[in-house]
Design a protein around this motif. Structure first.
Motif, PDB file in Angstrom:
ATOM      1  N   ALA A 255       0.802  -1.224   0.000  1.00  0.00           N
ATOM      2  CA  ALA A 255       0.000   0.000   0.000  1.00  0.00           C
ATOM      3  C   ALA A 255       0.833   1.272   0.000  1.00  0.00           C
ATOM      4  O   ALA A 255       0.385   2.320  -0.459  1.00  0.00           O
ATOM      5  CB  ALA A 255      -0.939   0.005   1.203  1.00  0.00           C
ATOM      6  N   ILE A 256       2.059   1.205   0.519  1.00  0.00           N
ATOM      7  CA  ILE A 256       2.914   2.390   0.562  1.00  0.00           C
ATOM      8  C   ILE A 256       3.310   2.832  -0.846  1.00  0.00           C
ATOM      9  O   ILE A 256       3.622   3.983  -1.085  1.00  0.00           O
ATOM     10  CB  ILE A 256       4.186   2.057   1.400  1.00  0.00           C
ATOM     11  N   SER A 257       3.288   1.890  -1.792  1.00  0.00           N
ATOM     12  CA  SER A 257       3.740   2.232  -3.139  1.00  0.00           C
ATOM     13  C   SER A 257       2.595   2.846  -3.941  1.00  0.00           C
ATOM     14  O   SER A 257       1.508   3.056  -3.421  1.00  0.00           O
ATOM     15  CB  SER A 257       4.204   0.970  -3.843  1.00  0.00           C
ATOM     16  N   GLN A 258       2.859   3.129  -5.213  1.00  0.00           N
ATOM     17  CA  GLN A 258       1.830   3.761  -6.040  1.00  0.00           C
ATOM     18  C   GLN A 258       1.292   2.838  -7.116  1.00  0.00           C
ATOM     19  O   GLN A 258       0.525   3.271  -7.969  1.00  0.00           O
ATOM     20  CB  GLN A 258       2.410   5.015  -6.703  1.00  0.00           C
ATOM     21  N   GLN A 263      -2.062   0.753  -3.841  1.00  0.00           N
ATOM     22  CA  GLN A 263      -2.281   1.883  -2.949  1.00  0.00           C
ATOM     23  C   GLN A 263      -3.756   1.950  -2.570  1.00  0.00           C
ATOM     24  O   GLN A 263      -4.524   2.756  -3.079  1.00  0.00           O
ATOM     25  CB  GLN A 263      -1.825   3.199  -3.593  1.00  0.00           C
ATOM     26  N   THR A 265      -6.339   2.210   0.708  1.00  0.00           N
ATOM     27  CA  THR A 265      -6.261   2.543   2.132  1.00  0.00           C
ATOM     28  C   THR A 265      -6.860   1.472   3.039  1.00  0.00           C
ATOM     29  O   THR A 265      -6.528   1.393   4.202  1.00  0.00           O
ATOM     30  CB  THR A 265      -6.948   3.891   2.416  1.00  0.00           C
ATOM     31  N   VAL A 266      -7.761   0.645   2.503  1.00  0.00           N
ATOM     32  CA  VAL A 266      -8.401  -0.345   3.368  1.00  0.00           C
ATOM     33  C   VAL A 266      -7.513  -1.594   3.538  1.00  0.00           C
ATOM     34  O   VAL A 266      -7.858  -2.509   4.263  1.00  0.00           O
ATOM     35  CB  VAL A 266      -9.815  -0.712   2.824  1.00  0.00           C
ATOM     36  N   TYR A 321     -15.654  -7.755   1.771  1.00  0.00           N
ATOM     37  CA  TYR A 321     -15.833  -6.301   1.871  1.00  0.00           C
ATOM     38  C   TYR A 321     -14.653  -5.591   1.204  1.00  0.00           C
ATOM     39  O   TYR A 321     -14.839  -4.631   0.454  1.00  0.00           O
ATOM     40  CB  TYR A 321     -15.940  -5.918   3.346  1.00  0.00           C
ATOM     41  N   MET A 325     -14.803  -3.071  -1.917  1.00  0.00           N
ATOM     42  CA  MET A 325     -14.331  -1.690  -1.898  1.00  0.00           C
ATOM     43  C   MET A 325     -13.323  -1.434  -3.015  1.00  0.00           C
ATOM     44  O   MET A 325     -13.279  -0.340  -3.575  1.00  0.00           O
ATOM     45  CB  MET A 325     -13.698  -1.347  -0.537  1.00  0.00           C
ATOM     46  N   TRP A 328     -15.371  -0.894  -6.036  1.00  0.00           N
ATOM     47  CA  TRP A 328     -16.019   0.419  -5.920  1.00  0.00           C
ATOM     48  C   TRP A 328     -15.022   1.522  -6.250  1.00  0.00           C
ATOM     49  O   TRP A 328     -15.338   2.446  -7.005  1.00  0.00           O
ATOM     50  CB  TRP A 328     -16.580   0.605  -4.489  1.00  0.00           C
TER      51      TRP A 328
ATOM     52  N   TYR B 215     -11.309  10.058  -2.787  1.00  0.00           N
ATOM     53  CA  TYR B 215     -11.951   8.868  -2.233  1.00  0.00           C
ATOM     54  C   TYR B 215     -10.930   8.062  -1.464  1.00  0.00           C
ATOM     55  O   TYR B 215      -9.718   8.191  -1.663  1.00  0.00           O
ATOM     56  CB  TYR B 215     -12.575   8.012  -3.339  1.00  0.00           C
ATOM     57  N   SER B 216     -11.453   7.249  -0.547  1.00  0.00           N
ATOM     58  CA  SER B 216     -10.601   6.345   0.205  1.00  0.00           C
ATOM     59  C   SER B 216     -11.444   5.134   0.593  1.00  0.00           C
ATOM     60  O   SER B 216     -12.573   5.276   1.048  1.00  0.00           O
ATOM     61  CB  SER B 216     -10.082   7.033   1.470  1.00  0.00           C
ATOM     62  N   THR B 217     -10.876   3.936   0.393  1.00  0.00           N
ATOM     63  CA  THR B 217     -11.644   2.726   0.706  1.00  0.00           C
ATOM     64  C   THR B 217     -11.758   2.511   2.215  1.00  0.00           C
ATOM     65  O   THR B 217     -12.503   1.671   2.672  1.00  0.00           O
ATOM     66  CB  THR B 217     -10.984   1.494   0.072  1.00  0.00           C
ATOM     67  N   MET B 218     -10.986   3.278   2.987  1.00  0.00           N
ATOM     68  CA  MET B 218     -11.038   3.130   4.443  1.00  0.00           C
ATOM     69  C   MET B 218     -12.147   3.983   5.050  1.00  0.00           C
ATOM     70  O   MET B 218     -12.480   3.837   6.227  1.00  0.00           O
ATOM     71  CB  MET B 218      -9.681   3.551   5.016  1.00  0.00           C
ATOM     72  N   GLY B 220     -15.428   4.271   4.985  1.00  0.00           N
ATOM     73  CA  GLY B 220     -16.568   3.636   5.635  1.00  0.00           C
ATOM     74  C   GLY B 220     -16.164   2.950   6.930  1.00  0.00           C
ATOM     75  O   GLY B 220     -16.885   3.009   7.937  1.00  0.00           O
ATOM     76  N   VAL B 221     -14.997   2.318   6.910  1.00  0.00           N
ATOM     77  CA  VAL B 221     -14.514   1.642   8.119  1.00  0.00           C
ATOM     78  C   VAL B 221     -14.298   2.673   9.217  1.00  0.00           C
ATOM     79  O   VAL B 221     -14.666   2.466  10.379  1.00  0.00           O
ATOM     80  CB  VAL B 221     -13.202   0.887   7.835  1.00  0.00           C
ATOM     81  N   TYR B 273      -5.711   2.942  14.733  1.00  0.00           N
ATOM     82  CA  TYR B 273      -5.200   2.068  13.672  1.00  0.00           C
ATOM     83  C   TYR B 273      -5.781   2.463  12.321  1.00  0.00           C
ATOM     84  O   TYR B 273      -5.058   2.635  11.331  1.00  0.00           O
ATOM     85  CB  TYR B 273      -5.575   0.631  14.045  1.00  0.00           C
ATOM     86  N   GLN B 278      -4.913   4.951   7.203  1.00  0.00           N
ATOM     87  CA  GLN B 278      -5.313   5.719   6.030  1.00  0.00           C
ATOM     88  C   GLN B 278      -4.308   6.835   5.757  1.00  0.00           C
ATOM     89  O   GLN B 278      -3.899   7.066   4.619  1.00  0.00           O
ATOM     90  CB  GLN B 278      -6.705   6.308   6.264  1.00  0.00           C
ATOM     91  N   VAL B 280      -1.086   7.092   6.689  1.00  0.00           N
ATOM     92  CA  VAL B 280       0.282   6.724   6.311  1.00  0.00           C
ATOM     93  C   VAL B 280       0.322   6.238   4.854  1.00  0.00           C
ATOM     94  O   VAL B 280       1.287   6.469   4.135  1.00  0.00           O
ATOM     95  CB  VAL B 280       0.860   5.691   7.308  1.00  0.00           C
ATOM     96  N   ILE B 281      -0.766   5.600   4.409  1.00  0.00           N
ATOM     97  CA  ILE B 281      -0.796   5.118   3.030  1.00  0.00           C
ATOM     98  C   ILE B 281      -0.859   6.297   2.059  1.00  0.00           C
ATOM     99  O   ILE B 281      -0.144   6.333   1.053  1.00  0.00           O
ATOM    100  CB  ILE B 281      -1.972   4.143   2.835  1.00  0.00           C
ATOM    101  N   ILE B 282      -1.694   7.270   2.389  1.00  0.00           N
ATOM    102  CA  ILE B 282      -1.828   8.410   1.479  1.00  0.00           C
ATOM    103  C   ILE B 282      -0.586   9.292   1.532  1.00  0.00           C
ATOM    104  O   ILE B 282      -0.082   9.758   0.501  1.00  0.00           O
ATOM    105  CB  ILE B 282      -3.112   9.200   1.826  1.00  0.00           C
ATOM    106  N   SER B 284       2.524   8.366   2.228  1.00  0.00           N
ATOM    107  CA  SER B 284       3.656   7.739   1.545  1.00  0.00           C
ATOM    108  C   SER B 284       3.455   7.708   0.046  1.00  0.00           C
ATOM    109  O   SER B 284       4.407   7.875  -0.713  1.00  0.00           O
ATOM    110  CB  SER B 284       3.846   6.304   2.023  1.00  0.00           C
ATOM    111  N   GLY B 285       2.200   7.439  -0.380  1.00  0.00           N
ATOM    112  CA  GLY B 285       1.935   7.385  -1.813  1.00  0.00           C
ATOM    113  C   GLY B 285       2.198   8.732  -2.455  1.00  0.00           C
ATOM    114  O   GLY B 285       2.739   8.820  -3.540  1.00  0.00           O
ATOM    115  N   ASP B 286       1.808   9.822  -1.747  1.00  0.00           N
ATOM    116  CA  ASP B 286       2.070  11.183  -2.197  1.00  0.00           C
ATOM    117  C   ASP B 286       1.565  11.418  -3.619  1.00  0.00           C
ATOM    118  O   ASP B 286       2.287  11.952  -4.459  1.00  0.00           O
ATOM    119  CB  ASP B 286       3.584  11.464  -2.103  1.00  0.00           C
ATOM    120  N   PHE B 290      -4.866  12.171  -3.961  1.00  0.00           N
ATOM    121  CA  PHE B 290      -5.260  11.813  -2.599  1.00  0.00           C
ATOM    122  C   PHE B 290      -4.784  12.783  -1.530  1.00  0.00           C
ATOM    123  O   PHE B 290      -5.422  12.917  -0.494  1.00  0.00           O
ATOM    124  CB  PHE B 290      -4.733  10.411  -2.260  1.00  0.00           C
TER     125      PHE B 290
END
Lengths: 481, 408
Positions: A255-258, A263, A265-266, A321, A325, A328, B215-218, B220-221, B273, B278, B280-282, B284-286, B290
């Motif tokens: 996930a850290i990569s592009q 990438q 977030t879930v 789920y 996502m 989606w 958008y972010s898939t996280m 809803g969580v 968590y 959410q 740290v992923i965004i 780092s992706g930069d 996002f």
């Protein structure tokens, strides 16, 4: 607790509803579980010998594959540019995921006061350790020059070089080594009282000495038990975040990569759920034959299998789920690369893997909603195998499909695993099962003293329910203290 | 024990709390109405923010209600009636969702659309503000489909809440207890799956789509975890109001309260968590698609709110809840819960309001009136429902689990 006399003969309402079948006593349990490792080497069961031999042959395949890899380099694998991560990383994630069920059972369920874990935790923890051992091989072997793996550890050195602390690959080093060591200590601490039991029960002088050494002088005094309980709770508290952190960090490797499809977030919670999902499938897959062969049906009951199936269904639905996502995001987000990734998963050269994963992890688990399926051994076996395959496919889809076709069509490629990819994978099964067979042979695979405790608690519970049903359901708190 | 009339010993006395709720509702909504006459734009923004924040409580109640039917446990049987009472507000919040739906139809004829995607000039090709990325989302984000989805969500939630309450009351009145247990458990199993999907899309619709580019898939969580955390904090605070009811004192030992404290601890970590994951992923992706969402929550003084969240939504409650003593003392636990509950408002301010205000100082009193008023409405409904049923479901076989914990 004067009125808590054990009611040994009160049968539970339904055998499928009980975590311990009636007719067991403290002595019968100690004998049945404790005698498995104490059998004289000459009387080792034939089935065990056959199983161990097969595993040992596979272990030799592992050694052969590693030797060839070290001799020729990672070029013997199918990895290439752009697919620089292939079966090495797929299998790494797959194996380490399997380990998570053990820690979940031993740590989280202990903190949640779930008594039923007692009969499966030792075995599941052992499985964790062996799965982590298999997993840990891969990132090291995949380094290309595995003998330099210690460069990953930050230490002052003459090169003046430090690992890149911003890389999740380096976080993996810390996460996995911590996980492995804490799990090992937790497992060994739990074994101490049982080693002492084996020491006291063995008639062979060498067995007595060996188990005596392993028991570290356990005498079962009140002070020993007090410290033991404290240590278990602390270790459970330490292990619990590790269950989550290890697979979260593995998810961050991606996930850290592009890269499209990475990438997301879930990913962290979705990876953790997937790990527990695969892990429970493996626990069921191993536990079902073992309980049958060693006659442990009254300790590992249908109720256990039922509950484990429920955990599998729940975590499986979380994984579904995650898939949902992802789809989606691809449709909603408006990024051409994410959209293309979805198209490629559905229509590309590896579409079979994506459809396979949807079938294995989303469709095949749906029958678990029904109790009849959860309590049918053949159904559970089949579903567990399907899940194990499905979770392997999931990692294949995430790693290979994303890498095969990234942003630039000119840099697209294809990945085909070679013979050595498969032989190493097969070989890790050898490592895993060799260790597992040795464990079954020399250690009590069910926690003897926790089973005795559980027996006591179950009796007390039955006593209480039968007591309250006499008073017409209007129960009062027991006035024991 | 088939009682149809409720005695004083079975029902908590919550008249004062109910009045407090009504008071908060009247004052909050009156101020909000006043805001309408000053600036309709701010009024709508505030209403959406308040609605999104307060919905977390009835939804959190419904979630825990179903979870405790599935898992059992002493904490569940102890909290069941409080959860039912909270979830029962869902049909009324269905009505309260009408202004949100009307917003996407721009019923106040505002110049600036709250939801950018509901602006025809943005999503129609050739429009003066045409934005292809937003237009891409139109089949999903269209006013009609948005409204239809809202109806679907609330029908699902209302049916679940009403059925679970009805069956639970039938069980009280002496209906076959085990049949009811089985029925509630089965509905909860399917209900949980429906809940997760519907709440996720509710959050994506009402919250996430305020920024039509991101958008972010996280997401809803995050909303679900936030709801769970807020609900647990509320239940613990509510315990301080009902603990002296006779039936409660008779049946409930400290153990399940301790367990709720542990759950609060677990959810505090879970919230961190999810939030940190959410980020740290965004970070780092930069990637330009996002990062703006986070950039808005760092610029304009918002970074102080972010830091406050770290301090009071993670570090402080985490350290306080580590102690066993704090979890086993209801008064101390309630103080921690109060901080956590307050931080839920801050968290939602942080999630929603930067979409409207570039500067943190632009937050107005109208923004804050909406959550106060709507929370008052929910609190009053909760207190009213609490006095319509016995505080504990005495006919449920799970009552045993309360007594089992009583020895310790």
């Amino acid at each position: 607790m004067a009125q808590a006399q054990p009611l040994r003969n009160t049968p539970p309402p339904d055998p499928g509803e009980s975590y311990l079948l009636p007719g067991e006593t403290y002595t019968s349990m100690t004998q049945k579980i404790g005698d498995v490792p104490l059998v004289s080497p000459l009387k080792t069961p034939k089935g065990w010998l056959i199983g161990f031999s097969i595993s040992f042959v596979l272990l030799m395949i592992f050694l052969m594959s590693v030797t060839w890899l070290l001799f020729r380099g990672v070029g013997v694998w199918g990895i290439n540019v752009p697919v620089a991560w292939g079966m090495d990383i797929i299998n790494f994630v797959w194996w380490i995921g399997i380990g998570h069920a053990g820690t979940l059972i031993s740590a989280i369920l202990l903190l949640l006061n779930q008594g039923w874990r007692n009969s499966i935790n030792r075995f599941a923890e052992a499985m964790t350790l062996f799965a982590v051992a298999c997993a840990g091989m891969y990132p090291i072997l995949h380094l290309g020059r595995p003998w330099l793996f210690y460069w990953l550890i930050p230490y002052p050195n003459t090169h003046g070089m430090w690992p890149n602390f911003r890389s999740p690959l380096d976080w993996d080093v810390f996460a996995i080594s911590t996980y492995a060591s804490v799990s090992l200590v937790f497992w060994l601490v739990g074994l101490l009282p049982d080693f002492a039991t084996l020491r006291d029960r063995s008639t062979n002088i060498w067995a007595k000495r060996t188990y005596g050494l392993a028991a570290l002088g356990w005498r079962g005094s009140a002070r020993h038990w007090h410290r033991y309980e404290m240590a278990s709770l602390l270790l459970a508290g330490l292990s619990t975040p590790l269950v989550v952190s290890v697979h979260s960090i593995i998810s961050l490797d991606f996930a850290i990569s592009q890269v499209p499809g990475w990438q997301v977030t879930v990913f962290p919670p979705y990876f953790v759920a997937g790990a527990v999902f695969a892990g429970f499938a493996m626990v069921l897959l191993l536990m079902i034959p073992v309980r049958k062969i060693y006659g442990f049906e009254s300790y590992i009951t249908m109720r256990h299998l039922d509950v484990m199936a429920k955990v599998m269904l729940t975590t499986g639905m979380i994984v579904v789920y995650g898939y949902f996502m992802e789809v989606w995001a691809a449709l909603y987000g408006g990024s051409v690369f994410e959209e293309y990734l979805l198209f490629n998963r559905l229509n590309g050269p590896s579409a079979w893997a994506y459809f396979g994963l949807l079938f294995c992890n989303a469709v095949a688990i749906q029958p678990l909603w029904f109790k009849r399926v959860r309590q049918s051994i053949p159904a559970l076996l089949v579903i567990s195998i399907i899940i194990s395959i499905g979770m392997w496919l999931e990692r294949y889809v995430i790693i290979v499909i994303s890498l095969e076709r990234d942003f630039l069509p000119s840099s697209w490629g294809q990945y085909v695993p070679t013979f050595w990819d498969w032989s190493l994978y097969l070989g890790t099964f050898g490592l895993f099962f060799t260790l597992l067979f040795l464990f079954i042979r020399v250690m009590p695979m069910i926690n003897i003293f926790e089973m005795r405790l559980f027996q006591y608690q179950e009796e007390e519970r039955l006593h209480r329910t039968s007591h309250s049903s006499h008073t017409g359901g209007e129960s009062k708190p027991a006035s024991a203290d | 024990m088939a009682t149809t009339t409720l005695s004083r010993s079975q029902v908590p006395q919550l008249n004062r709390l109910q009045l407090f709720g009504i008071g908060a509702a009247v004052i909050g909504l009156a101020l909000l109405a006043l805001g309408f006459f000053i600036n309709p734009q701010v009024f709508l923004e505030s209403y959406i923010f308040g609605f999104y924040f307060v919905m977390a409580f009835p939804l959190g109640c419904l979630a825990f209600l179903m979870i405790q039917h599935l898992t059992g446990g002493a904490w569940g049987i102890m909290s069941r009636r409080m959860l039912e009472a909270g979830a029962l507000a869902l049909p009324i919040f269905f009505i309260l969702s009408v202004p949100v739906v009307l917003t996407v139809y721009n019923f106040l004829n505002l110049d600036l659309f709250i939801y950018q995607w509901s602006d025809p000039s943005v999503v129609t090709p050739g429009g003066e503000n045409f934005d292809p990325l937003v237009a891409h989302k139109v089949p999903w984000l269209s006013p009609a489909w948005f409204a239809a989805r809202m109806v679907i969500y609330f029908v699902i939630w209302s049916v679940l809440a009403l059925l679970l309450r009805t069956w639970s009351l039938q069980q009280d009145r002496g209906a076959k207890s085990l049949v009811m247990v089985d029925r509630m458990r089965k509905l909860s199993g399917i209900g949980t799956a429906l809940f997760v999907m519907s709440v996720t899309f509710f959050a994506l619709d009402v919250g996430l789509s305020l920024d039509a580019h991101w958008y972010s898939t996280m997401y809803g969580v995050h909303y679900m975890v936030n709801a769970g955390l807020g609900t647990l904090a509320f239940i613990i605070l509510a315990l301080t109001q009902i603990r002296h009811t006779a039936i409660f004192e008779e049946h409930v030992p400290i153990k399940p309260i301790h367990d709720l404290g542990k759950l609060l601890f677990a959810f505090t970590i879970l919230w961190t968590y999810v939030s940190f994951g959410q980020f740290v992923i965004i970070w780092s992706g930069d990637v330009a698609e996002f990062t703006p969402w986070y950039a808005r929550r760092i610029d304009g003084g918002w970074v102080y709110v972010s830091l406050l969240l770290m301090a009071l939504s993670f570090f402080a409650p985490f350290l306080a809840l580590l102690s066993r003593g704090n979890k086993r003392n209801l008064n101390r636990l309630a103080q921690i819960a109060l901080v956590i509950l307050f931080m839920r408002v801050v968290d939602m301010i942080w999630v929603i309001l930067p979409e409207f205000h570039a500067q943190v100082t632009q937050i107005s009193w109208v923004n804050l009136a909406a959550p106060v008023g709507l929370f008052g409405v929910w609190l009053a409904i909760w207190a009213w429902n609490m006095q319509r049923a016995a505080l504990l479901p005495l006919n449920d076989p799970q009552m045993d689990s309360l007594h089992a914990g009583g020895h310790h």
